[in-house]
Scaffold this active site. Structure first.
Site, PDB file in Angstrom:
ATOM      1  N   HIS A 214       0.794  -1.235   0.000  1.00 51.38           N
ATOM      2  CA  HIS A 214       0.000   0.000   0.000  1.00 51.38           C
ATOM      3  C   HIS A 214       0.833   1.296   0.000  1.00 51.38           C
ATOM      4  O   HIS A 214       0.802   2.064  -0.943  1.00 51.38           O
ATOM      5  CB  HIS A 214      -0.906   0.034   1.236  1.00 51.38           C
TER       6      HIS A 214
HETATM    7  O1  RIB Z   1      -5.268  -0.392   4.721  1.00 50.64           O
HETATM    8  C1  RIB Z   1      -3.880  -0.320   4.478  1.00 50.64           C
HETATM    9  C2  RIB Z   1      -3.251   0.733   5.328  1.00 50.64           C
HETATM   10  O2  RIB Z   1      -3.438   0.403   6.709  1.00 50.64           O
HETATM   11  C3  RIB Z   1      -1.725   0.818   5.135  1.00 50.64           C
HETATM   12  O3  RIB Z   1      -1.308   2.137   5.366  1.00 50.64           O
HETATM   13  C4  RIB Z   1      -1.198  -0.076   6.216  1.00 50.64           C
HETATM   14  O4  RIB Z   1       0.106   0.293   6.649  1.00 50.64           O
HETATM   15  C5  RIB Z   1      -2.179   0.193   7.325  1.00 50.64           C
HETATM   16  O5  RIB Z   1      -1.777   1.403   7.992  1.00 50.64           O
END
Ligand code: RIB
Ligand code: CA
Length: 311
Positions: free
Chosen positions: A241
């Protein structure tokens, strides 16, 4: 011309890779890293941010601890994904570099007050508690922000912590509402785009093949981090992500999206934290965010691997 950024983060293996990508890229000047409670509690996110800086041999980067809980709700964490330490997958030494004395929110407010308008980009990678608190405490700084490029939300991918919401927004919907309604220039990396950037075997082995402590750590973190998503989605890897935020600053042409209206559900228990994205323009609500829906995944991993090789 380098871009000045503040990374607001809840490391988290994917946050850690995003921080490394930023520190490996001369186009970016990291003014500071601000930790927020999210994947794991604040003491751990503030520690993990320093672990990553030391791994990158960048103890010059000031790291600040911020808010330890959402604005109005109890903290929800994600050890089931990131492990008890938040950086499970490899044992790295405890950091020697100190935390800064100032609170992260004061650092964000003071930096935006001192720097010329339109020269600082905020890169939130976790819940938006620190950012929203800064905006509430000093509303005049909103107009000074160059851009906010954040990881959070979802439309076609809907949710990952509940059927309706993505984790970062779910943890602090009230903070997200403040940021999304602030009028700030906003680019959003939702699950819609991160789920197209999966850590396939060949991509993880390319990290390991770097043969460096950074390559080894990133491969180990990814091996750990992806087990949860592969089991859940049956996919060929996990969405990496947070590095998509930094990659966007370096090569925006790898991404595409639409400038649309995005609002946050804060009242319903069933859909709290949902990003209601008007992707199809079915309302007359004013657009407020560039909502990214697609990425050249091979280009993204090539960029990431090439930059990590520099550390
Ligand atoms: O949903 C994904 C996000 O939530 C990313 O930033 C991961 O690190 C968590 O913080
Ligand atoms: Ca994160």
């Amino acid at each position: 011309m380098t871009r000045k950024i503040i990374i607001d983060t809840d490391p988290g293996q994917d946050d850690a890779v995003a921080i490394l990508l930023a520190l490996a890229s001369p186009e970016l000047e990291v003014l500071g890293i601000t930790a927020v409670a999210g994947n794991v509690p604040l003491p751990l996110t503030a520690k993990n941010a320093r672990v990553v800086c030391e791994l990158a041999d960048r103890v010059d980067i000031p790291v600040f601890a911020g808010c330890d809980a959402p604005l109005t709700r109890p903290l929800v964490t994600a050890e089931h994904v990131h492990g008890k330490t938040g950086l499970d997958g490899i044992d790295l030494p405890d950091p020697k570099m100190p935390l800064q004395d100032a609170h992260a929110v004061d650092f964000i407010v003071d930096t935006l007050r001192q720097e010329p308008a339109g020269t600082v980009t905020l890169c939130p990678l976790g819940p938006l508690t620190n950012i929203a608190t800064a905006f509430s405490r000093a509303p005049e700084i909103v107009g000074k922000v160059q851009d906010i490029v954040l990881m959070g939300g979802a439309y076609f991918q809907v949710g990952n912590i509940t059927p309706a919401a993505e984790f970062n927004i779910y943890v602090d919907p009230e903070a997200a509402e403040i940021v999304f309604k602030s009028g700030v220039s906003l680019t959003v990396k939702p699950l819609d785009v991160t789920h197209k950037a999966l850590t396939t075997r060949s991509r993880v082995e390319a990290f390991r093949a770097l043969g460096t402590p950074v390559g080894h750590a990133v491969a180990a973190w990814t091996d750990f981090f992806e087990r949860f998503d592969i089991a859940k989605y049956g996919s060929a890897g996990a969405p990496l992500h947070d590095p998509t935020v930094i990659a966007y600053l370096l090569k925006p042409e790898l991404f595409s999206g639409r400038y649309i209206n995005v609002e946050i559900e804060t009242r319903s228990d069933l859909t709290r934290g949902m990003t209601v994205a008007d992707w199809w323009g079915v309302t007359d609500r004013k657009p407020n965010a560039l909502f990214i829906g697609d990425v050249d995944a091979d280009g993204f991993y090539r960029l990431l691997t090439d930059r990590l090789a520099r550390l």
